[in-house]
Scaffold this active site. Structure first.
Site, PDB file in Angstrom:
ATOM      1  N   PHE A  56      10.398  -0.420  -1.757  1.00  0.00           N
ATOM      2  CA  PHE A  56       9.792  -0.987  -2.962  1.00  0.00           C
ATOM      3  C   PHE A  56      10.614  -0.632  -4.222  1.00  0.00           C
ATOM      4  O   PHE A  56      11.205  -1.508  -4.866  1.00  0.00           O
ATOM      5  CB  PHE A  56       8.336  -0.484  -3.035  1.00  0.00           C
ATOM      6  N   ILE A  57      10.692   0.637  -4.560  1.00  0.00           N
ATOM      7  CA  ILE A  57      11.386   1.028  -5.802  1.00  0.00           C
ATOM      8  C   ILE A  57      12.903   0.852  -5.644  1.00  0.00           C
ATOM      9  O   ILE A  57      13.584   0.326  -6.533  1.00  0.00           O
ATOM     10  CB  ILE A  57      11.043   2.489  -6.190  1.00  0.00           C
ATOM     11  N   THR A  61       9.907   1.519   6.443  1.00  0.00           N
ATOM     12  CA  THR A  61       9.009   0.718   5.584  1.00  0.00           C
ATOM     13  C   THR A  61       9.804  -0.293   4.763  1.00  0.00           C
ATOM     14  O   THR A  61       9.231  -1.243   4.240  1.00  0.00           O
ATOM     15  CB  THR A  61       8.197   1.619   4.620  1.00  0.00           C
ATOM     16  N   GLY A  62      11.091  -0.073   4.641  1.00  0.00           N
ATOM     17  CA  GLY A  62      11.942  -0.996   3.874  1.00  0.00           C
ATOM     18  C   GLY A  62      12.147  -2.291   4.628  1.00  0.00           C
ATOM     19  O   GLY A  62      11.976  -2.342   5.852  1.00  0.00           O
ATOM     20  N   ALA A  68      12.537   8.300   1.770  1.00  0.00           N
ATOM     21  CA  ALA A  68      11.525   9.293   2.137  1.00  0.00           C
ATOM     22  C   ALA A  68      10.393   8.579   2.849  1.00  0.00           C
ATOM     23  O   ALA A  68      10.218   7.370   2.684  1.00  0.00           O
ATOM     24  CB  ALA A  68      10.971   9.994   0.897  1.00  0.00           C
ATOM     25  N   TYR A 125       4.090  16.427   2.207  1.00  0.00           N
ATOM     26  CA  TYR A 125       4.877  15.535   1.339  1.00  0.00           C
ATOM     27  C   TYR A 125       5.235  16.235   0.031  1.00  0.00           C
ATOM     28  O   TYR A 125       6.392  16.262  -0.391  1.00  0.00           O
ATOM     29  CB  TYR A 125       4.055  14.266   1.064  1.00  0.00           C
ATOM     30  N   VAL A 147      -3.015   1.810  -5.198  1.00  0.00           N
ATOM     31  CA  VAL A 147      -4.269   1.094  -5.444  1.00  0.00           C
ATOM     32  C   VAL A 147      -4.021  -0.262  -6.108  1.00  0.00           C
ATOM     33  O   VAL A 147      -4.713  -1.241  -5.803  1.00  0.00           O
ATOM     34  CB  VAL A 147      -5.239   1.987  -6.260  1.00  0.00           C
ATOM     35  N   ARG A 163     -12.528   9.937  -2.063  1.00  0.00           N
ATOM     36  CA  ARG A 163     -11.691  10.421  -0.958  1.00  0.00           C
ATOM     37  C   ARG A 163     -11.534  11.930  -1.058  1.00  0.00           C
ATOM     38  O   ARG A 163     -11.428  12.477  -2.166  1.00  0.00           O
ATOM     39  CB  ARG A 163     -10.307   9.796  -1.058  1.00  0.00           C
TER      40      ARG A 163
HETATM   41  P1  NAD Z   1       9.043   2.801   0.211  1.00  0.00           P
HETATM   42  O1  NAD Z   1       8.410   3.270   1.481  1.00  0.00           O
HETATM   43  O2  NAD Z   1       8.944   1.353  -0.127  1.00  0.00           O
HETATM   44  O3  NAD Z   1      10.581   3.225   0.183  1.00  0.00           O
HETATM   45  C1  NAD Z   1      11.118   4.272   0.926  1.00  0.00           C
HETATM   46  C2  NAD Z   1      12.367   3.734   1.637  1.00  0.00           C
HETATM   47  O4  NAD Z   1      12.983   4.799   2.373  1.00  0.00           O
HETATM   48  C3  NAD Z   1      12.036   2.637   2.646  1.00  0.00           C
HETATM   49  O5  NAD Z   1      12.942   1.578   2.500  1.00  0.00           O
HETATM   50  C4  NAD Z   1      12.198   3.326   4.001  1.00  0.00           C
HETATM   51  O6  NAD Z   1      12.556   2.425   5.022  1.00  0.00           O
HETATM   52  C5  NAD Z   1      13.275   4.339   3.669  1.00  0.00           C
HETATM   53  N1  NAD Z   1      13.272   5.518   4.556  1.00  0.00           N
HETATM   54  C6  NAD Z   1      12.202   6.260   4.961  1.00  0.00           C
HETATM   55  N2  NAD Z   1      12.609   7.262   5.750  1.00  0.00           N
HETATM   56  C7  NAD Z   1      13.960   7.151   5.847  1.00  0.00           C
HETATM   57  C8  NAD Z   1      14.957   7.893   6.539  1.00  0.00           C
HETATM   58  N3  NAD Z   1      14.644   8.957   7.291  1.00  0.00           N
HETATM   59  N4  NAD Z   1      16.248   7.500   6.407  1.00  0.00           N
HETATM   60  C9  NAD Z   1      16.593   6.428   5.661  1.00  0.00           C
HETATM   61  N5  NAD Z   1      15.681   5.680   5.004  1.00  0.00           N
HETATM   62  C10 NAD Z   1      14.390   6.040   5.098  1.00  0.00           C
HETATM   63  O7  NAD Z   1       8.428   3.700  -0.948  1.00  0.00           O
HETATM   64  P2  NAD Z   1       8.691   3.692  -2.526  1.00  0.00           P
HETATM   65  O8  NAD Z   1       7.364   3.676  -3.171  1.00  0.00           O
HETATM   66  O9  NAD Z   1       9.721   2.693  -2.884  1.00  0.00           O
HETATM   67  O10 NAD Z   1       9.284   5.167  -2.700  1.00  0.00           O
HETATM   68  C11 NAD Z   1      10.633   5.433  -3.077  1.00  0.00           C
HETATM   69  C12 NAD Z   1      10.744   6.913  -3.409  1.00  0.00           C
HETATM   70  O11 NAD Z   1       9.932   7.215  -4.538  1.00  0.00           O
HETATM   71  C13 NAD Z   1      10.282   7.852  -2.288  1.00  0.00           C
HETATM   72  O12 NAD Z   1      11.119   8.974  -2.260  1.00  0.00           O
HETATM   73  C14 NAD Z   1       8.887   8.251  -2.730  1.00  0.00           C
HETATM   74  O13 NAD Z   1       8.497   9.491  -2.194  1.00  0.00           O
HETATM   75  C15 NAD Z   1       9.061   8.295  -4.244  1.00  0.00           C
HETATM   76  N6  NAD Z   1       7.799   8.158  -4.996  1.00  0.00           N
HETATM   77  C16 NAD Z   1       7.138   6.960  -5.015  1.00  0.00           C
HETATM   78  C17 NAD Z   1       5.967   6.849  -5.766  1.00  0.00           C
HETATM   79  C18 NAD Z   1       5.192   5.542  -5.879  1.00  0.00           C
HETATM   80  O14 NAD Z   1       4.229   5.500  -6.671  1.00  0.00           O
HETATM   81  N7  NAD Z   1       5.575   4.497  -5.177  1.00  0.00           N
HETATM   82  C19 NAD Z   1       5.460   7.959  -6.463  1.00  0.00           C
HETATM   83  C20 NAD Z   1       6.161   9.160  -6.393  1.00  0.00           C
HETATM   84  C21 NAD Z   1       7.348   9.236  -5.672  1.00  0.00           C
HETATM   85  C1  UD2 Z   2      -0.560   9.072  -5.536  1.00  0.00           C
HETATM   86  C2  UD2 Z   2       0.519   8.715  -4.539  1.00  0.00           C
HETATM   87  C3  UD2 Z   2       0.599   9.743  -3.475  1.00  0.00           C
HETATM   88  C4  UD2 Z   2       0.707  11.134  -4.061  1.00  0.00           C
HETATM   89  C5  UD2 Z   2      -0.453  11.381  -5.022  1.00  0.00           C
HETATM   90  C6  UD2 Z   2      -0.300  12.720  -5.717  1.00  0.00           C
HETATM   91  C7  UD2 Z   2       0.764   6.318  -4.339  1.00  0.00           C
HETATM   92  C8  UD2 Z   2       0.472   5.123  -3.531  1.00  0.00           C
HETATM   93  N1  UD2 Z   2       0.232   7.456  -3.886  1.00  0.00           N
HETATM   94  O1  UD2 Z   2      -1.829   9.005  -4.913  1.00  0.00           O
HETATM   95  O2  UD2 Z   2       1.758   9.451  -2.708  1.00  0.00           O
HETATM   96  O3  UD2 Z   2       1.951  11.246  -4.735  1.00  0.00           O
HETATM   97  O4  UD2 Z   2      -0.417  10.376  -6.044  1.00  0.00           O
HETATM   98  O5  UD2 Z   2      -1.380  12.955  -6.523  1.00  0.00           O
HETATM   99  O6  UD2 Z   2       1.468   6.294  -5.321  1.00  0.00           O
HETATM  100  N2  UD2 Z   2      -8.403   3.925  -4.476  1.00  0.00           N
HETATM  101  C9  UD2 Z   2      -9.556   3.141  -4.421  1.00  0.00           C
HETATM  102  N3  UD2 Z   2      -9.530   2.045  -3.602  1.00  0.00           N
HETATM  103  C10 UD2 Z   2      -8.465   1.708  -2.835  1.00  0.00           C
HETATM  104  C11 UD2 Z   2      -7.301   2.531  -2.894  1.00  0.00           C
HETATM  105  C12 UD2 Z   2      -7.320   3.629  -3.732  1.00  0.00           C
HETATM  106  O7  UD2 Z   2     -10.552   3.411  -5.076  1.00  0.00           O
HETATM  107  O8  UD2 Z   2      -8.527   0.702  -2.116  1.00  0.00           O
HETATM  108  C13 UD2 Z   2      -8.421   5.085  -5.398  1.00  0.00           C
HETATM  109  C14 UD2 Z   2      -7.995   6.390  -4.781  1.00  0.00           C
HETATM  110  O9  UD2 Z   2      -9.082   7.034  -4.155  1.00  0.00           O
HETATM  111  C15 UD2 Z   2      -7.516   7.127  -6.032  1.00  0.00           C
HETATM  112  C16 UD2 Z   2      -6.908   6.016  -6.898  1.00  0.00           C
HETATM  113  O10 UD2 Z   2      -7.459   4.806  -6.409  1.00  0.00           O
HETATM  114  O11 UD2 Z   2      -8.592   7.712  -6.719  1.00  0.00           O
HETATM  115  C17 UD2 Z   2      -5.406   5.932  -6.830  1.00  0.00           C
HETATM  116  O12 UD2 Z   2      -5.039   5.894  -5.467  1.00  0.00           O
HETATM  117  P1  UD2 Z   2      -3.518   5.723  -4.962  1.00  0.00           P
HETATM  118  O13 UD2 Z   2      -3.529   5.909  -3.491  1.00  0.00           O
HETATM  119  O14 UD2 Z   2      -2.940   4.487  -5.526  1.00  0.00           O
HETATM  120  O15 UD2 Z   2      -2.740   6.888  -5.687  1.00  0.00           O
HETATM  121  P2  UD2 Z   2      -3.013   8.475  -5.776  1.00  0.00           P
HETATM  122  O16 UD2 Z   2      -2.865   8.830  -7.193  1.00  0.00           O
HETATM  123  O17 UD2 Z   2      -4.250   8.875  -5.092  1.00  0.00           O
END
Ligand code: NAD
Ligand code: UD2
Length: 309
Positions: free
Chosen positions: A12-13, A36-37, A78, A144, A188, A276
């Site tokens: 995603f990112i 997941t990519g 990750a 994590y 969410v 939750r």
């Molecule tokens: P995502 O799952 O879409 O992206 C993660 C990517 O890493 C995927 O393409 C997956 O296939 C790849 N991957 C997983 N394990 C791997 C491995 N062992 N070797 C090579 N590739 C691997 O998730 P995202 O939301 O895009 O997250 C990107 C980064 O940002 C991650 O490190 C995640 O922990 C961090 N992050 C995301 C959020 C968020 O809100 N989305 C918040 C905090 C941190």
């Molecule tokens: C985020 C991160 C998680 C971790 C955590 C640390 C994402 C997706 N998750 O979790 O990886 O870093 O922060 O604190 O970024 N909810 C609903 N209905 C739904 C889904 C979620 O009510 O269908 C609620 C959930 O219970 C929570 C809020 O929405 O109160 C946000 O949920 P989330 O999973 O998007 O993110 P969070 O902050 O719990």
């Protein structure tokens, strides 16, 4: 100029970062195990090389650095699901921690100039006190979060210890296109938007709110996260430092539903379920450090939501 490595670039990112790097005219290598990519997240571009591989396999990482001349590494790969890390800590540790170690080691050995790491607001855990500042106490409560925090420390220390120009960003709740809504633990916003779009299509769906909906998060639009990554990369004052990456604003789940309804005119029926286990009530970033580098989020939550509809 050498190439840019984006681990997790098909996610995603990562895929949004790759798009911006290519727009800037840079040559990019994506290294991703496609757990997941998805290939379709990435554009077709002659300056983009996509390789399937696992950051948790040392020999694969060493071979990668032997095959290309990288000057910058963005390490985003990750297992991003906290729930998966709780179910299977050993396997996620290999990706989320060992992978970071192998990459850091290669960056030092192959004299890479810049290393940027994707950390998480999860490191703060449920300690009281908002907004969170980078030097506030941390309480990583899941495999994590522990792996992110430990990785982050190794990454930042590598600047003082080996002269590798490292930085880390603690992402808060990132949202935007290509975030996968398919798991109950998906972001969410991706879930709410998916249900809203399906409802508009006439499907019989509902939205579940865990708790009273008054919980808040610092939702940051993915394009702003990419801006932050590129800004930190360019900043010479960012070496050895970690930056909260959010907007500095809190939005509740009830606000989210109101914004979606304002855009679409109608939303699916909402069901309330018990909160939750381990859910944090409020989360918000202090982004003064990032602002000092010139960061200012361009998208409000409402503006980011509009892009979906
Ligand atoms: P995502 O799952 O879409 O992206 C993660 C990517 O890493 C995927 O393409 C997956 O296939 C790849 N991957 C997983 N394990 C791997 C491995 N062992 N070797 C090579 N590739 C691997 O998730 P995202 O939301 O895009 O997250 C990107 C980064 O940002 C991650 O490190 C995640 O922990 C961090 N992050 C995301 C959020 C968020 O809100 N989305 C918040 C905090 C941190
Ligand atoms: C985020 C991160 C998680 C971790 C955590 C640390 C994402 C997706 N998750 O979790 O990886 O870093 O922060 O604190 O970024 N909810 C609903 N209905 C739904 C889904 C979620 O009510 O269908 C609620 C959930 O219970 C929570 C809020 O929405 O109160 C946000 O949920 P989330 O999973 O998007 O993110 P969070 O902050 O719990």
């Amino acid at each position: 100029m050498g190439k840019v490595l984006v681990t997790g670039g098909a996610g995603f990112i990562g895929s949004h970062l790759v798009e911006s790097l290519l727009e800037d005219g840079r040559e990019v290598v994506v290294f991703d195990n496609f757990s997941t990519g998805k290939m379709e997240n990435l554009p077709k571009d002659t300056r983009l090389t996509v390789l399937k591989g696992d950051v948790g396999k040392k020999e694969k990482v060493v071979n990668l650095f032997g095959s290309f001349d990288f000057d910058t590494v963005f390490h985003l790969a990750a297992v991003a699901s906290v729930a998966k890390s709780v179910e299977n800590p050993e396997e996620t540790h290999r990706a989320n921690f060992d992978g970071t170690m192998y990459l850091l080691d290669c960056c030092v050995k192959f004299s890479v100039s810049r290393f940027i790491f994707a950390s998480s607001a999860a490191v703060y855990g449920d300690l009281p006190g908002l907004p969170k500042k980078e030097n506030d106490p941390v309480k990583p409560q899941t495999p994590y979060a522990v792996d992110k925090y430990a990785s982050e420390r190794y990454v930042l220390n590598a600047f003082a210890l080996y002269g590798l120009k490292t930085s880390a960003l603690r992402f808060f709740n990132v949202f935007g296109q290509r975030q996968d809504p398919s798991s109950p633990y998906s972001g969410v916003i991706s879930i709410f938007v998916d249900r809203a779009l399906r409802f508009l299509n006439g499907e019989d769906v509902e939205i579940t709110i865990f708790g009273d909906g008054k919980q808040t998060r610092d939702f940051v639009y993915v394009k702003d996260v990419v801006k932050a990554l590129l800004l930190v990369e360019k900043s010479k004052t960012a070496y050895g430092k970690v930056f909260n990456t959010g907007t500095g604003k809190e939005t509740s789940l009830l606000d989210l539903l109101e914004y979606i309804e304002n855009i679409t005119g109608k939303i699916p029926p909402v069901k309330f379920a018990p909160p939750r286990k381990g859910d944090i009530k409020h989360s918000c970033a202090d982004i003064s450090m990032l602002k000092e580098l010139g960061f200012s989020p361009q998208f409000s939550v409402e503006e980011g939501l509009r892009v979906f509809f």
